[in-house]
Design a protein around this motif. Structure first.
Motif, PDB file in Angstrom:
ATOM      1  N   LYS A  52      -9.236  26.897  -3.860  1.00  0.00           N
ATOM      2  CA  LYS A  52      -8.083  26.763  -2.972  1.00  0.00           C
ATOM      3  C   LYS A  52      -8.470  26.502  -1.531  1.00  0.00           C
ATOM      4  N   SER A  53      -9.658  26.975  -1.133  1.00  0.00           N
ATOM      5  CA  SER A  53     -10.060  26.835   0.264  1.00  0.00           C
ATOM      6  C   SER A  53     -11.519  26.424   0.361  1.00  0.00           C
ATOM      7  N   THR A  55     -13.232  27.068   3.306  1.00  0.00           N
ATOM      8  CA  THR A  55     -13.758  27.800   4.452  1.00  0.00           C
ATOM      9  C   THR A  55     -15.098  28.445   4.112  1.00  0.00           C
ATOM     10  N   PRO A  56     -15.954  28.665   5.108  1.00  0.00           N
ATOM     11  CA  PRO A  56     -17.257  29.300   4.863  1.00  0.00           C
ATOM     12  C   PRO A  56     -17.149  30.648   4.166  1.00  0.00           C
ATOM     13  N   ARG A  57     -16.114  31.394   4.499  1.00  0.00           N
ATOM     14  CA  ARG A  57     -15.950  32.710   3.874  1.00  0.00           C
ATOM     15  C   ARG A  57     -15.593  32.584   2.406  1.00  0.00           C
ATOM     16  N   ALA A  58     -14.724  31.618   2.075  1.00  0.00           N
ATOM     17  CA  ALA A  58     -14.284  31.446   0.696  1.00  0.00           C
ATOM     18  C   ALA A  58     -15.311  30.709  -0.147  1.00  0.00           C
ATOM     19  N   ARG A  59     -16.029  29.759   0.467  1.00  0.00           N
ATOM     20  CA  ARG A  59     -16.985  28.917  -0.274  1.00  0.00           C
ATOM     21  C   ARG A  59     -18.309  28.810   0.493  1.00  0.00           C
ATOM     22  N   GLN A  75     -28.238  13.119   1.058  1.00  0.00           N
ATOM     23  CA  GLN A  75     -27.417  11.940   1.343  1.00  0.00           C
ATOM     24  C   GLN A  75     -26.190  11.815   0.416  1.00  0.00           C
ATOM     25  N   TYR A  76     -26.170  12.630  -0.642  1.00  0.00           N
ATOM     26  CA  TYR A  76     -25.089  12.509  -1.617  1.00  0.00           C
ATOM     27  C   TYR A  76     -24.621  13.892  -2.063  1.00  0.00           C
ATOM     28  N   LEU A  77     -23.311  13.997  -2.290  1.00  0.00           N
ATOM     29  CA  LEU A  77     -22.720  15.210  -2.854  1.00  0.00           C
ATOM     30  C   LEU A  77     -22.124  14.844  -4.201  1.00  0.00           C
ATOM     31  N   LEU A  78     -22.610  15.474  -5.258  1.00  0.00           N
ATOM     32  CA  LEU A  78     -22.164  15.160  -6.615  1.00  0.00           C
ATOM     33  C   LEU A  78     -21.359  16.323  -7.189  1.00  0.00           C
ATOM     34  N   ALA A  79     -20.206  15.993  -7.775  1.00  0.00           N
ATOM     35  CA  ALA A  79     -19.380  16.981  -8.471  1.00  0.00           C
ATOM     36  C   ALA A  79     -18.711  16.264  -9.638  1.00  0.00           C
ATOM     37  N   VAL A  80     -18.190  17.030 -10.587  1.00  0.00           N
ATOM     38  CA  VAL A  80     -17.582  16.366 -11.746  1.00  0.00           C
ATOM     39  C   VAL A  80     -16.182  15.841 -11.435  1.00  0.00           C
ATOM     40  N   ARG A  81     -15.435  16.578 -10.576  1.00  0.00           N
ATOM     41  CA  ARG A  81     -14.077  16.153 -10.221  1.00  0.00           C
ATOM     42  C   ARG A  81     -13.767  16.586  -8.790  1.00  0.00           C
ATOM     43  N   ILE A  82     -12.686  16.046  -8.240  1.00  0.00           N
ATOM     44  CA  ILE A  82     -12.251  16.425  -6.900  1.00  0.00           C
ATOM     45  C   ILE A  82     -11.983  17.918  -6.824  1.00  0.00           C
ATOM     46  N   ASP A  83     -11.348  18.491  -7.866  1.00  0.00           N
ATOM     47  CA  ASP A  83     -10.963  19.895  -7.789  1.00  0.00           C
ATOM     48  C   ASP A  83     -12.150  20.852  -7.800  1.00  0.00           C
ATOM     49  N   ARG A  84     -13.343  20.359  -8.164  1.00  0.00           N
ATOM     50  CA  ARG A  84     -14.534  21.214  -8.060  1.00  0.00           C
ATOM     51  C   ARG A  84     -14.913  21.408  -6.587  1.00  0.00           C
ATOM     52  N   ARG A  87      -9.078  21.865  -4.082  1.00  0.00           N
ATOM     53  CA  ARG A  87      -7.773  21.609  -4.687  1.00  0.00           C
ATOM     54  C   ARG A  87      -6.735  21.258  -3.628  1.00  0.00           C
ATOM     55  N   ASN A  88      -7.182  21.278  -2.381  1.00  0.00           N
ATOM     56  CA  ASN A  88      -6.289  20.990  -1.265  1.00  0.00           C
ATOM     57  C   ASN A  88      -6.469  19.528  -0.851  1.00  0.00           C
ATOM     58  N   VAL A  89      -5.395  18.758  -0.965  1.00  0.00           N
ATOM     59  CA  VAL A  89      -5.452  17.323  -0.694  1.00  0.00           C
ATOM     60  C   VAL A  89      -5.885  17.038   0.739  1.00  0.00           C
ATOM     61  N   GLU A  90      -5.295  17.782   1.684  1.00  0.00           N
ATOM     62  CA  GLU A  90      -5.604  17.541   3.087  1.00  0.00           C
ATOM     63  C   GLU A  90      -7.070  17.842   3.394  1.00  0.00           C
ATOM     64  N   GLU A  91      -7.597  18.915   2.806  1.00  0.00           N
ATOM     65  CA  GLU A  91      -9.001  19.275   3.019  1.00  0.00           C
ATOM     66  C   GLU A  91      -9.931  18.188   2.484  1.00  0.00           C
TER      67      GLU A  91
END
Length: 218
Positions: A52-53, A55-59, A75-84, A87-91
């Motif tokens: 959901k967030s 922030t350094p405290r949450a993640r 140079q690259y950040l890899l994840a399986v999906r956006i929600d990993r 989950r916040n569109v604006e973030e």
């Protein structure tokens, strides 16, 4: 030429998943293979936290990854999906902007989304726009539904509750000429809780009680 580094970021949100490692291992295996196929060095980060967030405290571990990316250590950040990642569109939209400014890219394996290419960056922006549209559409439908229920006379929100004797007291004091302020002050002084459990009464609160249909027959 120095090999570039990809941060494999795997996240789960439940303690059970973090303990058995099944979901984390699956994410790491898929993403590591993607990185190795492109000839990148791999740095693995596993995190158990809500999406959901950001922030350094949450993640905290995600923010370690972002710091390394901003410093040029990866140079690259890899994840399986956006929600990993979020989950916040604006973030996520802000993160896209930051990645462009700082010169690193994202690869989301299950979505076949790769911002190392112009096409991939375009698709990422489309995904964000669609998500924003869906959120606004849901908001509009919710507002329309609430407006319709209100028009039908359905009471919305938490139902107010006052003892009958308190309502009678308010009406009797008003009938004998007490001002709204005096009634409110008297109830506050006597530590009588409001309909919502508050400690302080206000003239506007007394007026609502007197005008409310809920207590009209008392």
């Amino acid at each position: 030429m120095k090999k570039q580094t990809a941060i494999v970021y795997a996240r789960v949100s439940t303690e059970e998943q973090a303990k058995n490692g099944a979901s984390l291992d699956a994410q790491v295996n898929v993403l590591t293979q993607v990185a190795e196929e492109r000839g990148w060095n791999v740095r693995i980060i596993r995190e158990q936290a809500s999406g959901k967030s950001m922030t350094p405290r949450a993640r905290p571990l995600l923010n370690v990854a972002l710091k390394e990316l901003s410093n040029g250590e990866a140079q690259y950040l890899l994840a399986v999906r956006i929600d990993r990642i979020s989950r916040n569109v604006e973030e996520f939209a802000r993160l896209m902007t930051i990645s462009r400014k700082q010169g690193w890219a994202m690869v989301l394996s299950e979505m076949d989304l790769d911002t190392t290419t112009s096409q991939g960056e375009f698709m990422a922006n489309v995904q964000i726009s669609v998500a924003q549209y869906e959120r606004r559409l849901i908001g509009d439908r919710t507002k329309a539904g609430l407006a319709q229920r209100k028009a039908e006379g359905v009471q919305l929100g938490r139902r107010a509750s006052l003892p009958v004797d308190i309502v009678k007291r308010i009406k009797q004091e008003r009938a004998t000429g007490s001002t709204l302020s005096a009634i409110a002050q008297g109830l506050t002084d006597d530590n009588v809780p409001t309909a919502q459990g508050g400690k302080r009464w206000y003239p506007s609160t007394i007026k609502k009680v007197l005008e409310s249909d809920i207590w009209s027959k008392i």
